[in-house]
Design a protein around this motif. Sequence first.
Motif, PDB file in Angstrom:
ATOM      1  N   SER A  92       0.847  -1.204   0.000  1.00 51.52           N
ATOM      2  CA  SER A  92       0.000   0.000   0.000  1.00 51.52           C
ATOM      3  C   SER A  92       0.876   1.246   0.000  1.00 51.52           C
ATOM      4  O   SER A  92       0.588   2.233  -0.689  1.00 51.52           O
ATOM      5  CB  SER A  92      -0.914   0.004   1.228  1.00 51.52           C
ATOM      6  OG  SER A  92      -1.818  -1.059   1.181  1.00 51.52           O
ATOM      7  N   THR A  93       1.963   1.188   0.774  1.00 47.84           N
ATOM      8  CA  THR A  93       2.890   2.313   0.812  1.00 47.84           C
ATOM      9  C   THR A  93       3.564   2.508  -0.543  1.00 47.84           C
ATOM     10  O   THR A  93       3.759   3.641  -0.997  1.00 47.84           O
ATOM     11  CB  THR A  93       3.951   2.087   1.898  1.00 47.84           C
ATOM     12  OG1 THR A  93       3.304   1.865   3.153  1.00 47.84           O
ATOM     13  CG2 THR A  93       4.862   3.298   2.029  1.00 47.84           C
ATOM     14  N   CYS A  94       3.919   1.407  -1.201  1.00 52.42           N
ATOM     15  CA  CYS A  94       4.494   1.503  -2.546  1.00 52.42           C
ATOM     16  C   CYS A  94       3.544   2.214  -3.501  1.00 52.42           C
ATOM     17  O   CYS A  94       3.956   3.081  -4.291  1.00 52.42           O
ATOM     18  CB  CYS A  94       4.820   0.115  -3.085  1.00 52.42           C
ATOM     19  SG  CYS A  94       6.282  -0.659  -2.356  1.00 52.42           S
ATOM     20  N   LEU A 105      11.576   9.306  -4.404  1.00 50.24           N
ATOM     21  CA  LEU A 105      10.568   8.308  -4.043  1.00 50.24           C
ATOM     22  C   LEU A 105      10.722   6.972  -4.776  1.00 50.24           C
ATOM     23  O   LEU A 105      10.513   5.918  -4.168  1.00 50.24           O
ATOM     24  CB  LEU A 105       9.158   8.874  -4.253  1.00 50.24           C
ATOM     25  CG  LEU A 105       8.772  10.021  -3.313  1.00 50.24           C
ATOM     26  CD1 LEU A 105       7.341  10.470  -3.569  1.00 50.24           C
ATOM     27  CD2 LEU A 105       8.939   9.618  -1.850  1.00 50.24           C
ATOM     28  N   PRO A 106      11.063   6.952  -6.075  1.00 49.05           N
ATOM     29  CA  PRO A 106      11.242   5.640  -6.724  1.00 49.05           C
ATOM     30  C   PRO A 106      12.309   4.786  -6.046  1.00 49.05           C
ATOM     31  O   PRO A 106      12.208   3.546  -6.048  1.00 49.05           O
ATOM     32  CB  PRO A 106      11.642   6.006  -8.152  1.00 49.05           C
ATOM     33  CG  PRO A 106      11.065   7.359  -8.379  1.00 49.05           C
ATOM     34  CD  PRO A 106      11.164   8.050  -7.059  1.00 49.05           C
ATOM     35  N   VAL A 107      13.335   5.417  -5.473  1.00 50.21           N
ATOM     36  CA  VAL A 107      14.368   4.653  -4.778  1.00 50.21           C
ATOM     37  C   VAL A 107      13.790   3.975  -3.543  1.00 50.21           C
ATOM     38  O   VAL A 107      14.021   2.790  -3.287  1.00 50.21           O
ATOM     39  CB  VAL A 107      15.543   5.572  -4.378  1.00 50.21           C
ATOM     40  CG1 VAL A 107      16.648   4.759  -3.703  1.00 50.21           C
ATOM     41  CG2 VAL A 107      16.095   6.299  -5.599  1.00 50.21           C
ATOM     42  N   TRP A 108      12.989   4.727  -2.774  1.00 54.01           N
ATOM     43  CA  TRP A 108      12.369   4.139  -1.581  1.00 54.01           C
ATOM     44  C   TRP A 108      11.360   3.070  -1.976  1.00 54.01           C
ATOM     45  O   TRP A 108      11.234   2.047  -1.300  1.00 54.01           O
ATOM     46  CB  TRP A 108      11.679   5.223  -0.742  1.00 54.01           C
ATOM     47  CG  TRP A 108      12.572   6.347  -0.313  1.00 54.01           C
ATOM     48  CD1 TRP A 108      12.391   7.678  -0.563  1.00 54.01           C
ATOM     49  CD2 TRP A 108      13.787   6.251   0.438  1.00 54.01           C
ATOM     50  NE1 TRP A 108      13.410   8.411  -0.012  1.00 54.01           N
ATOM     51  CE2 TRP A 108      14.288   7.562   0.604  1.00 54.01           C
ATOM     52  CE3 TRP A 108      14.512   5.180   0.969  1.00 54.01           C
ATOM     53  CZ2 TRP A 108      15.461   7.836   1.290  1.00 54.01           C
ATOM     54  CZ3 TRP A 108      15.689   5.458   1.656  1.00 54.01           C
ATOM     55  CH2 TRP A 108      16.154   6.762   1.811  1.00 54.01           C
ATOM     56  N   VAL A 109      10.628   3.286  -3.073  1.00 54.36           N
ATOM     57  CA  VAL A 109       9.661   2.286  -3.543  1.00 54.36           C
ATOM     58  C   VAL A 109      10.378   1.006  -3.935  1.00 54.36           C
ATOM     59  O   VAL A 109       9.918  -0.104  -3.623  1.00 54.36           O
ATOM     60  CB  VAL A 109       8.833   2.843  -4.723  1.00 54.36           C
ATOM     61  CG1 VAL A 109       8.022   1.731  -5.380  1.00 54.36           C
ATOM     62  CG2 VAL A 109       7.907   3.959  -4.255  1.00 54.36           C
ATOM     63  N   SER A 140      13.163  -0.106  -2.745  1.00 49.17           N
ATOM     64  CA  SER A 140      13.587  -0.786  -1.519  1.00 49.17           C
ATOM     65  C   SER A 140      12.404  -1.445  -0.814  1.00 49.17           C
ATOM     66  O   SER A 140      12.503  -2.568  -0.330  1.00 49.17           O
ATOM     67  CB  SER A 140      14.268   0.213  -0.588  1.00 49.17           C
ATOM     68  OG  SER A 140      14.729  -0.411   0.594  1.00 49.17           O
ATOM     69  N   LEU A 141      11.272  -0.747  -0.767  1.00 53.73           N
ATOM     70  CA  LEU A 141      10.075  -1.319  -0.148  1.00 53.73           C
ATOM     71  C   LEU A 141       9.625  -2.584  -0.876  1.00 53.73           C
ATOM     72  O   LEU A 141       9.242  -3.575  -0.243  1.00 53.73           O
ATOM     73  CB  LEU A 141       8.930  -0.284  -0.160  1.00 53.73           C
ATOM     74  CG  LEU A 141       8.870   0.717   0.985  1.00 53.73           C
ATOM     75  CD1 LEU A 141       7.801   1.755   0.707  1.00 53.73           C
ATOM     76  CD2 LEU A 141       8.594   0.009   2.303  1.00 53.73           C
ATOM     77  N   ALA A 142       9.666  -2.537  -2.205  1.00 55.89           N
ATOM     78  CA  ALA A 142       9.226  -3.694  -2.989  1.00 55.89           C
ATOM     79  C   ALA A 142      10.109  -4.908  -2.743  1.00 55.89           C
ATOM     80  O   ALA A 142       9.671  -6.042  -2.929  1.00 55.89           O
ATOM     81  CB  ALA A 142       9.211  -3.339  -4.476  1.00 55.89           C
ATOM     82  N   GLN A 143      11.344  -4.668  -2.306  1.00 59.19           N
ATOM     83  CA  GLN A 143      12.262  -5.766  -1.975  1.00 59.19           C
ATOM     84  C   GLN A 143      12.283  -6.032  -0.470  1.00 59.19           C
ATOM     85  O   GLN A 143      13.242  -6.574   0.049  1.00 59.19           O
ATOM     86  CB  GLN A 143      13.677  -5.427  -2.461  1.00 59.19           C
ATOM     87  CG  GLN A 143      13.781  -5.215  -3.963  1.00 59.19           C
ATOM     88  CD  GLN A 143      15.180  -4.802  -4.383  1.00 59.19           C
ATOM     89  OE1 GLN A 143      16.131  -5.579  -4.255  1.00 59.19           O
ATOM     90  NE2 GLN A 143      15.325  -3.585  -4.886  1.00 59.19           N
TER      91      GLN A 143
END
Length: 378
Positions: free
Chosen positions: A47-49, A101-105, A107-110
């Motif tokens: 959801s955060t992604c 934000l794409p960098v954090w996304v 990392s979140l996805a992994q």
Amino acid sequence: MSLTSSDLEDLLESLSDLNFSDPLGNISRVDTMVCATSFNRTALLYSTCILYSFIFIIGLAANALVLWVNIRAQRDSTPRHETHMYIAHLAVADLCVCVTLPVWVSSLAQHGHWPFGEVACKLTHLLFSVNLFSSIFFLACMSVDRYLSLTKHGDGEGGVRRRLFRRGACIAVWLLALVASLPDTYFMRTVKSSHGDIMLCRPVYPEENPREWMVGVQLSFILLGFVLPFPVIAVFYALLARAFARSSSSSSSSTVEQERRVSRRVILAYIIVFLGCWGPYHSVLLADALSQLGLVPLTCHLENVILVALHLTQCLSLLHCCFNPILYNFINRNYRYDLMKAFIFKYSTRTGLARLIEASNMSETEYSAVAVDNPPQI
């Protein structure tokens, strides 16, 4: 200070197991607790992604458009564009926040894994933090500048001094944001998670007193990100609204009165949106700091609530990058005129249609709420 994807995933892993909390985490518990996870970890991550991706797309497009239109408008060399300096810098800050934000996304996805190395960890966090602080500081600067622009006329030498002051204020904002971001960035490290073979990008505070460092960073973020700027924004916009109210009562024109009523509503929206976006995040951050200091009893239920609330309210705070272009640009008729010129007018701005729009702009009281150099008399 921000809640990174690595912090979230590592905390979630801790809660899933017997939660021997890592004392070096950004917002992790210092005391050892045994808490069961009372929420769906995977649902929260993805959801955060989705939320971050939405903010990235909307914020990137809106702020890039604002920056492009303001650069084009500067070519006109008209006085009213001088005060777009803060807005242009605000758009740059929000744009840079969105770019990270794409960098954090990723990392979140992994599930929190940081594959980019420690240098990228520090630089990404620094870019995010500096521009987040700058965005907040520029909003405070604009509230002061708009009130002063309405009450003090900037013709001649005074106008030159005010333009120089604005340039100096912009430099000071960027420097202050950099200084405010350095402590937490200094402690950013890539460390191996104790709950899996993944690397995390997170602050690693001194082992002697990690709790004190963590709480200190949290409280400094609350102070610089909300406690100091919000009263400035609220007070000066309240003064600006009162100035409009006084001018409306002395004006016999119903058109002018209606425009100023709209301006007061826009001013109220500035205050409400800032409070709505940043108030919840800083409130939860304060609750977390108080729990670390032992001033609020820390239970497993509170542990879970703070963890989820911190991440969701940070998403809410980042929505400000999407709201800023609407509130400070698209809602204003003069900006819409610049937008039309950028996309539609391929010929001289002295055409009949342009003169008609310009004439309405020159008498537009609403624009005094966005700080013209020569505001209307009130």
